[in-house]
Design an enzyme around this catalytic site. Structure first.
Site, PDB file in Angstrom:
ATOM      1  N   ARG A   1       0.819  -1.211   0.000  1.00  9.85           N
ATOM      2  CA  ARG A   1       0.000   0.000   0.000  1.00  9.85           C
ATOM      3  C   ARG A   1       0.854   1.263   0.000  1.00  9.85           C
ATOM      4  O   ARG A   1       0.383   2.334  -0.310  1.00  9.85           O
ATOM      5  CB  ARG A   1      -0.881   0.002   1.251  1.00  9.85           C
TER       6      ARG A   1
ATOM      7  N   LYS B   1       0.679 -19.947   5.416  1.00  8.09           N
ATOM      8  CA  LYS B   1      -0.307 -20.021   6.485  1.00  8.09           C
ATOM      9  C   LYS B   1      -0.690 -18.603   6.918  1.00  8.09           C
ATOM     10  O   LYS B   1       0.080 -17.677   6.634  1.00  8.09           O
ATOM     11  CB  LYS B   1       0.271 -20.774   7.675  1.00  8.09           C
TER      12      LYS B   1
ATOM     13  N   HIS C   1       7.604 -23.600   5.295  1.00  9.43           N
ATOM     14  CA  HIS C   1       9.041 -23.462   5.011  1.00  9.43           C
ATOM     15  C   HIS C   1       9.873 -24.527   5.732  1.00  9.43           C
ATOM     16  O   HIS C   1      10.998 -24.800   5.337  1.00  9.43           O
ATOM     17  CB  HIS C   1       9.543 -22.049   5.289  1.00  9.43           C
TER      18      HIS C   1
ATOM     19  N   LYS D   1      13.620 -27.041   4.803  1.00 12.33           N
ATOM     20  CA  LYS D   1      14.843 -26.962   5.621  1.00 12.33           C
ATOM     21  C   LYS D   1      15.733 -28.165   5.346  1.00 12.33           C
ATOM     22  O   LYS D   1      15.260 -29.307   5.358  1.00 12.33           O
ATOM     23  CB  LYS D   1      14.472 -26.932   7.107  1.00 12.33           C
TER      24      LYS D   1
ATOM     25  N   ASP E   1       0.484 -21.121  14.962  1.00 17.12           N
ATOM     26  CA  ASP E   1       1.605 -20.471  14.272  1.00 17.12           C
ATOM     27  C   ASP E   1       2.677 -21.494  13.884  1.00 17.12           C
ATOM     28  O   ASP E   1       3.190 -21.477  12.769  1.00 17.12           O
ATOM     29  CB  ASP E   1       2.205 -19.391  15.188  1.00 17.12           C
TER      30      ASP E   1
ATOM     31  N   HIS F   1       4.573 -26.542  11.252  1.00 14.66           N
ATOM     32  CA  HIS F   1       5.983 -26.917  11.301  1.00 14.66           C
ATOM     33  C   HIS F   1       6.217 -28.152  12.173  1.00 14.66           C
ATOM     34  O   HIS F   1       6.933 -29.074  11.793  1.00 14.66           O
ATOM     35  CB  HIS F   1       6.827 -25.781  11.871  1.00 14.66           C
TER      36      HIS F   1
ATOM     37  N   LYS G   1       7.317 -18.636  22.671  1.00  8.82           N
ATOM     38  CA  LYS G   1       8.182 -17.466  22.460  1.00  8.82           C
ATOM     39  C   LYS G   1       8.618 -16.918  23.805  1.00  8.82           C
ATOM     40  O   LYS G   1       7.980 -17.162  24.817  1.00  8.82           O
ATOM     41  CB  LYS G   1       7.411 -16.410  21.675  1.00  8.82           C
TER      42      LYS G   1
HETATM   43  C1  BG6 Z   1       7.084 -18.932  11.352  1.00  6.24           C
HETATM   44  C2  BG6 Z   1       6.327 -18.393  12.508  1.00  6.24           C
HETATM   45  O1  BG6 Z   1       6.258 -19.690  10.509  1.00  6.24           O
HETATM   46  O2  BG6 Z   1       8.128 -19.758  11.826  1.00  6.24           O
HETATM   47  C3  BG6 Z   1       7.236 -17.627  13.462  1.00  6.24           C
HETATM   48  O3  BG6 Z   1       5.280 -17.532  12.051  1.00  6.24           O
HETATM   49  C4  BG6 Z   1       8.384 -18.504  13.872  1.00  6.24           C
HETATM   50  O4  BG6 Z   1       6.523 -17.164  14.587  1.00  6.24           O
HETATM   51  C5  BG6 Z   1       9.063 -19.089  12.644  1.00  6.24           C
HETATM   52  O5  BG6 Z   1       9.294 -17.714  14.613  1.00  6.24           O
HETATM   53  C6  BG6 Z   1      10.142 -20.081  12.997  1.00  6.24           C
HETATM   54  O6  BG6 Z   1      10.827 -20.420  11.822  1.00  6.24           O
HETATM   55  P1  BG6 Z   1      12.384 -20.681  11.829  1.00  6.24           P
HETATM   56  O7  BG6 Z   1      12.691 -21.067  10.435  1.00  6.24           O
HETATM   57  O8  BG6 Z   1      13.021 -19.415  12.264  1.00  6.24           O
HETATM   58  O9  BG6 Z   1      12.577 -21.794  12.811  1.00  6.24           O
END
Ligand code: BG6
Length: 416
Positions: free
Chosen positions: A44, A150, A180, A184, A237, A242, A327
């Site tokens: 934006r 996501k 992602h 890895k 999250d 993951h 976190k």
């Molecule tokens: C993301 C989350 O998908 O993955 C984040 O939204 C998180 O909150 C992150 O910190 C962790 O990914 P990585 O690759 O840093 O372990």
């Protein structure tokens, strides 16, 4: 490789700054980014072309938390030539006309297209409807692909709604839903480790495993992501995506071949057999969370969760699995620990040593690698045990491996 346009909706997003722009740099430096790529950033904000270049440069040099190596000026200069900016907002239909005219002017160079949605899902329908209205989702002149992140919904129904929306405008083959973690190196290495070394796999079952722990803790908070995070929380999250992928990689049966279909079907088998235990979950929230920008001062959102589950199959029957993430915790560590049973007849069990099991640890990050905790005899006249760690670490490997960011792989795989 063919030329194509990468259209990033949300070029000023946290994701673009931390992951996408640095990954594109790395690809450019390695020479795997086609010369004739047009990267079109959309947001934006109002940027002149010069301001936009300054923004990208700043992301690479100043906000750079991703690179483990210095950035080369000539690569940046060359990359900047491929970046373009078009101002949104995404719910304005005139924006799509501007985008279309840009793409049309570029002609054949932009017939192949990847739309990368680094935006909130509540904007998806504007994007899709307008792409369709302007025939920009059609594959008449080249391929068109969609990369999305996501959250894909917040419950079953909303996830189905988003998937139905996607399928209204694109075919399944065009849609790349990203996690992602799957890109890895350390996650992919789990499969290599398990299915290329014959000596461990026979132990990966209920006869030898006491329990499994999957951990993803971070020593930092939510940063500036309050608006996103407060709607989502730790479980959604990183847990449902993951960490379940981590679990699937550590426990899936061997695929018949290393193809997408074969690996995916084995992963799905694990996920379908997970036993949900709604009473075996706890949530927490770190102090100070509610004071963050865009967080509800009375928020009940979880910044921590821990749960217990089981896999309902013969191989892992009754093996408890503990998954936790959070976190602002003491340490940043992402790993899978396979904790083995202590042998019933362990020779030295009577010694004042406690119950020290063997543990196989897949270190996803940091210190990426694999660790095996074993017991050894402490040198000396007395027979004493002491734990030791046999390890392989990518970074201190004799070859000094550089570990590419998973986003490089995700983008490359989508292009391929
Ligand atoms: C993301 C989350 O998908 O993955 C984040 O939204 C998180 O909150 C992150 O910190 C962790 O990914 P990585 O690759 O840093 O372990």
């Amino acid at each position: 490789m063919d030329s194509f346009a990468l259209i990033i909706f949300g070029i000023t997003s946290n994701l673009a700054e931390i992951k996408l722009i640095p990954a594109l740099y790395d690809m450019a430096e390695k020479g795997v980014l086609p010369k004739k790529i047009s990267i079109i950033g959309i947001s934006r904000r109002s940027f002149t072309p010069a301001e936009f270049k300054e923004y990208i440069t700043k992301v690479l040099y100043i906000k750079n938390i991703h690179h483990q190596h210095p950035i080369k000026e000539e690569v940046v200069e060359d990359l900047l030539k491929r970046f373009h900016y078009i101002q949104g907002p995404l719910d304005d239909s005139t924006f799509y006309l501007r985008l279309k005219s840009f793409l049309d002017k570029k002609g054949a160079e932009c017939h192949n297209r990847i739309y990368y949605l680094a935006t909130y899902p509540d904007l998806y329908h504007y994007v899709f409807e307008n792409l369709q209205k302007n025939k920009m989702n059609l594959q008449t002149k080249g391929w068109v692909r969609l990369m999305i992140e996501k959250p894909i919904g917040h419950d079953l129904q909303s996830a189905k709604d988003i998937n139905n929306l996607l399928l209204k405008y694109f075919t399944e083959e065009q849609i790349y839903r990203l996690d992602h973690y799957l890109g890895k190196e350390t996650l992919q290495n789990i499969l290599t480790f398990r299915f290329s070394n014959g000596i461990f796999e026979p132990l990966i079952n209920k006869d030898y495993i006491d329990h499994i722990q999957i951990t993803a803790t971070e020593d930092f908070g939510i940063g500036k992501r309050g608006g996103y995070y407060d709607l989502v929380g730790a479980l959604k999250d990183v847990g449902q995506n993951h960490q379940l992928q981590m679990l699937a990689f550590a426990t899936m049966d061997a695929p018949s071949e290393f193809s997408n279909e074969a690996v995916t079907s084995k992963r799905i088998k694990i996920l379908k057999n997970l036993i949900a235990l709604p009473k075996k979950i706890v949530f927490g929230q770190y102090e100070g969370y509610r004071k963050k920008d865009n967080v509800d001062p009375k928020s009940q959102t979880d910044t921590f969760y821990a749960l217990k589950t089981f896999i309902n199959n013969e191989r892992f029957k009754d093996v408890p699995i503990y998954i936790r993430a959070g976190k602002k915790l003491a340490q940043t560590v992402t790993e899978i620990a396979i904790v083995f049973k202590t042998p019933v007849n362990r020779l030295l069990k009577h010694m004042n040593f406690g119950d020290q099991p063997n543990v196989l640890i897949y270190r996803i990050a940091p210190n990426e690698g694999i660790v095996l905790k074993i017991l050894t005899k402490k040198p000396g006249s007395e027979t004493m045990l002491e734990p030791e760690y046999m390890q392989f670490c990518y970074r201190v490997h004799p070859h000094g491996h550089y570990i590419p960011d998973p986003y490089e792989r995700l983008i490359l795989d989508t292009i391929k």
